[in-house]
Design a protein around this motif. Structure first.
Motif, PDB file in Angstrom:
ATOM      1  N   PRO A 118      33.460  25.336  41.668  1.00  0.00           N
ATOM      2  CA  PRO A 118      32.491  25.080  42.741  1.00  0.00           C
ATOM      3  C   PRO A 118      31.599  23.862  42.453  1.00  0.00           C
ATOM      4  O   PRO A 118      31.267  23.575  41.298  1.00  0.00           O
ATOM      5  N   GLN A 119      31.214  23.193  43.524  1.00  0.00           N
ATOM      6  CA  GLN A 119      30.209  22.139  43.417  1.00  0.00           C
ATOM      7  C   GLN A 119      28.868  22.724  42.993  1.00  0.00           C
ATOM      8  O   GLN A 119      28.108  22.107  42.253  1.00  0.00           O
ATOM      9  N   SER A 120      28.571  23.923  43.499  1.00  0.00           N
ATOM     10  CA  SER A 120      27.305  24.588  43.201  1.00  0.00           C
ATOM     11  C   SER A 120      27.586  26.056  42.934  1.00  0.00           C
ATOM     12  O   SER A 120      27.899  26.821  43.861  1.00  0.00           O
ATOM     13  N   GLU A 121      27.510  26.462  41.675  1.00  0.00           N
ATOM     14  CA  GLU A 121      27.824  27.839  41.292  1.00  0.00           C
ATOM     15  C   GLU A 121      26.869  28.814  41.997  1.00  0.00           C
ATOM     16  O   GLU A 121      25.663  28.584  42.048  1.00  0.00           O
ATOM     17  N   HIS A 122      27.430  29.914  42.515  1.00  0.00           N
ATOM     18  CA  HIS A 122      26.590  30.889  43.226  1.00  0.00           C
ATOM     19  C   HIS A 122      27.263  32.253  43.229  1.00  0.00           C
ATOM     20  O   HIS A 122      28.240  32.473  43.945  1.00  0.00           O
ATOM     21  N   GLY A 123      26.733  33.179  42.437  1.00  0.00           N
ATOM     22  CA  GLY A 123      27.236  34.544  42.462  1.00  0.00           C
ATOM     23  C   GLY A 123      28.318  34.801  41.427  1.00  0.00           C
ATOM     24  O   GLY A 123      29.195  33.968  41.187  1.00  0.00           O
ATOM     25  N   ILE A 124      28.232  35.981  40.795  1.00  0.00           N
ATOM     26  CA  ILE A 124      29.238  36.428  39.834  1.00  0.00           C
ATOM     27  C   ILE A 124      29.393  37.935  39.985  1.00  0.00           C
ATOM     28  O   ILE A 124      28.411  38.653  40.222  1.00  0.00           O
ATOM     29  N   PHE A 125      30.622  38.416  39.878  1.00  0.00           N
ATOM     30  CA  PHE A 125      30.910  39.853  40.015  1.00  0.00           C
ATOM     31  C   PHE A 125      32.014  40.213  39.037  1.00  0.00           C
ATOM     32  O   PHE A 125      33.020  39.505  38.933  1.00  0.00           O
ATOM     33  N   ILE A 126      31.844  41.325  38.324  1.00  0.00           N
ATOM     34  CA  ILE A 126      32.859  41.822  37.392  1.00  0.00           C
ATOM     35  C   ILE A 126      33.436  43.099  37.992  1.00  0.00           C
ATOM     36  O   ILE A 126      32.710  44.088  38.174  1.00  0.00           O
ATOM     37  N   ASP A 127      34.716  43.093  38.317  1.00  0.00           N
ATOM     38  CA  ASP A 127      35.282  44.275  38.969  1.00  0.00           C
ATOM     39  C   ASP A 127      35.690  45.325  37.929  1.00  0.00           C
ATOM     40  O   ASP A 127      35.619  45.104  36.714  1.00  0.00           O
ATOM     41  N   ASP A 128      36.107  46.481  38.411  1.00  0.00           N
ATOM     42  CA  ASP A 128      36.412  47.608  37.522  1.00  0.00           C
ATOM     43  C   ASP A 128      37.703  47.418  36.733  1.00  0.00           C
ATOM     44  O   ASP A 128      38.024  48.228  35.856  1.00  0.00           O
ATOM     45  N   ASN A 129      38.463  46.371  37.050  1.00  0.00           N
ATOM     46  CA  ASN A 129      39.637  46.019  36.264  1.00  0.00           C
ATOM     47  C   ASN A 129      39.349  44.878  35.300  1.00  0.00           C
ATOM     48  O   ASN A 129      40.271  44.263  34.754  1.00  0.00           O
ATOM     49  N   ASP A 130      38.063  44.563  35.120  1.00  0.00           N
ATOM     50  CA  ASP A 130      37.595  43.569  34.151  1.00  0.00           C
ATOM     51  C   ASP A 130      37.943  42.129  34.527  1.00  0.00           C
ATOM     52  O   ASP A 130      38.099  41.266  33.650  1.00  0.00           O
ATOM     53  N   PHE A 131      38.035  41.852  35.814  1.00  0.00           N
ATOM     54  CA  PHE A 131      38.185  40.480  36.261  1.00  0.00           C
ATOM     55  C   PHE A 131      36.845  39.929  36.711  1.00  0.00           C
ATOM     56  O   PHE A 131      35.997  40.660  37.236  1.00  0.00           O
ATOM     57  N   VAL A 132      36.670  38.636  36.496  1.00  0.00           N
ATOM     58  CA  VAL A 132      35.413  37.949  36.795  1.00  0.00           C
ATOM     59  C   VAL A 132      35.611  37.123  38.053  1.00  0.00           C
ATOM     60  O   VAL A 132      36.513  36.268  38.116  1.00  0.00           O
ATOM     61  N   TRP A 133      34.746  37.359  39.055  1.00  0.00           N
ATOM     62  CA  TRP A 133      34.822  36.647  40.325  1.00  0.00           C
ATOM     63  C   TRP A 133      33.626  35.714  40.468  1.00  0.00           C
ATOM     64  O   TRP A 133      32.481  36.093  40.181  1.00  0.00           O
ATOM     65  N   LEU A 134      33.895  34.502  40.945  1.00  0.00           N
ATOM     66  CA  LEU A 134      32.848  33.506  41.130  1.00  0.00           C
ATOM     67  C   LEU A 134      32.936  32.908  42.521  1.00  0.00           C
ATOM     68  O   LEU A 134      34.030  32.724  43.077  1.00  0.00           O
TER      69      LEU A 134
END
Length: 368
Positions: A118-134
């Motif tokens: 991303p040009q401008s990082e915004h938001g992070i989420f870790i799901d129950d299968n241990d994947f990182v979403w941005l």
């Protein structure tokens, strides 16, 4: 080590003594918090945080932070100049992971082959299968990114480029936040800073599934007037659609930040309810982000308000404000541009600040 209790302002109705006693028996005790001024520990390598635009807790109670290295100015990056202008500092990598004691465990992120950072990082989420979403809220950010915990790309949904609007099914529009339903294999995005919708994709393949706007209706990108508390509620989401969270009962909670409201939906987009908070707040709005308490019933919701610089504690059953803490400021326990919130399995609260706040804070659960 003891830390000062953060002041709480508790809303209390005037009740008869007998009725008050009966109601108090049914009410859970309102959580109390103490700020930990020593969390996290100093970063290694003369690293410095820029605007901290996302915070999350994984199932191991590790705290994940995403920040914006590009927001650090020349003075803050004095050591990185050629020649160095001072002993400190350098920009920390965009993604950092801390343990409960505030030790840095790992870091990664930034542009790389095979994906569009991303040009401008915004938001992070870790799901129950241990994947990182941005996600990212830059003007060209139309993508979501899915990584392993070590920073290896798994999936990119959408692509960077000109924003094509709230009814496009191939890309996003400066998305702010992500939530994942691992059982249904669906990823929900608060989309966002350019678009005005919730959009859902297959979390394994990236295939588009559905989207909706305020009240579950088809979104429109037609210009709308600035928020005015004297007007009827807006029929479209404002910009940004800033957070999305899925409760234990499957209801999807969406922060319509500048319209000072929370809207609640079923996963198919059917509208359920809305609740307004601090309705006279203008500017950047009063409903930024939220997190649920870790008990099985998620009895409390912790909602942050960046414009007023406070955390509200809500009853999840009624959405009544039970208490609040924090105020604008730069001391421990105060907030400058409060932006995100997360809660661990012990009930501790973690916050992130953008603009010139550029920090994370920990508030220990003090009544357990």
């Amino acid at each position: 080590m003891k830390f000062p209790l953060v002041g709480l302002i508790v809303a209390a109705a005037v009740l008869s003594p007998a009725l008050a006693q009966d109601q108090e028996k049914d009410k859970p005790a309102i959580p109390q918090f103490a700020v930990d001024p020593f969390w996290p520990k100093p970063l290694p390598n003369n690293w410095m945080l820029g605007q901290v635009s996302g915070i999350a807790v994984d199932r191991f109670d590790r705290i994940w932070v995403v920040h914006r290295p590009g927001t650090l100015n020349e003075r803050e990056l004095a050591a990185a100049q050629n020649p160095p202008a001072a002993k400190c500092c350098f920009a920390a990598p965009p993604v950092l992971v801390f343990d409960q004691s505030g030790n840095l465990l790992r870091s990664w992120g930034g542009p790389g082959p095979g994906y569009e950072w991303p040009q401008s990082e915004h938001g992070i989420f870790i799901d129950d299968n241990d994947f990182v979403w941005l996600a990212g809220n830059g003007k060209q950010d139309g993508q979501l990114l899915k990584f392993t915990m070590d920073g290896k790309l798994v999936l990119q949904i959408g692509k960077a480029g000109p924003i094509r609007g709230s009814n496009d099914t191939t890309a996003l529009g400066s998305p702010a936040d992500v939530a994942v339903d691992v059982a249904a294999k669906e990823v929900f995005a608060a989309d966002g800073y350019a678009n005005r919708r919730v959009v859902v994709f297959d979390s394994e393949t990236g295939a588009y599934k559905r989207h909706w706007g305020a009240y579950g209706n088809k979104p429109s990108d037609d210009k709308t007037p600035p928020y005015d508390p004297a007007r009827s509620p807006a029929q479209q989401f404002g910009n940004p659609v800033h957070c999305i969270r899925i409760a234990w009962d499957g209801l999807v909670h969406v922060c319509d930040r500048t319209n000072d409201r929370l809207q609640i939906f079923r996963k198919d987009g059917a509208f359920v309810a809305e609740h307004a908070f601090e309705k006279t707040t203008r500017g950047t709005g009063s409903v930024y982000d939220l997190a649920f308490s870790p008990d099985p019933a998620q009895r409390f919701i912790y909602m942050i308000d960046g414009m007023n610089g406070e955390i509200r504690i809500l009853s999840h059953a009624t959405y009544e404000v039970l208490a609040r803490f924090g105020r604008p400021g730069r001391q421990a326990g105060e907030f400058t541009a409060l932006h995100n919130i997360a809660v661990d399995h012990q009930g501790n609260v973690f916050t992130a600040e953008v603009n010139t706040g550029q920090r994370v804070q920990k508030f220990r659960r003090a009544d357990q």
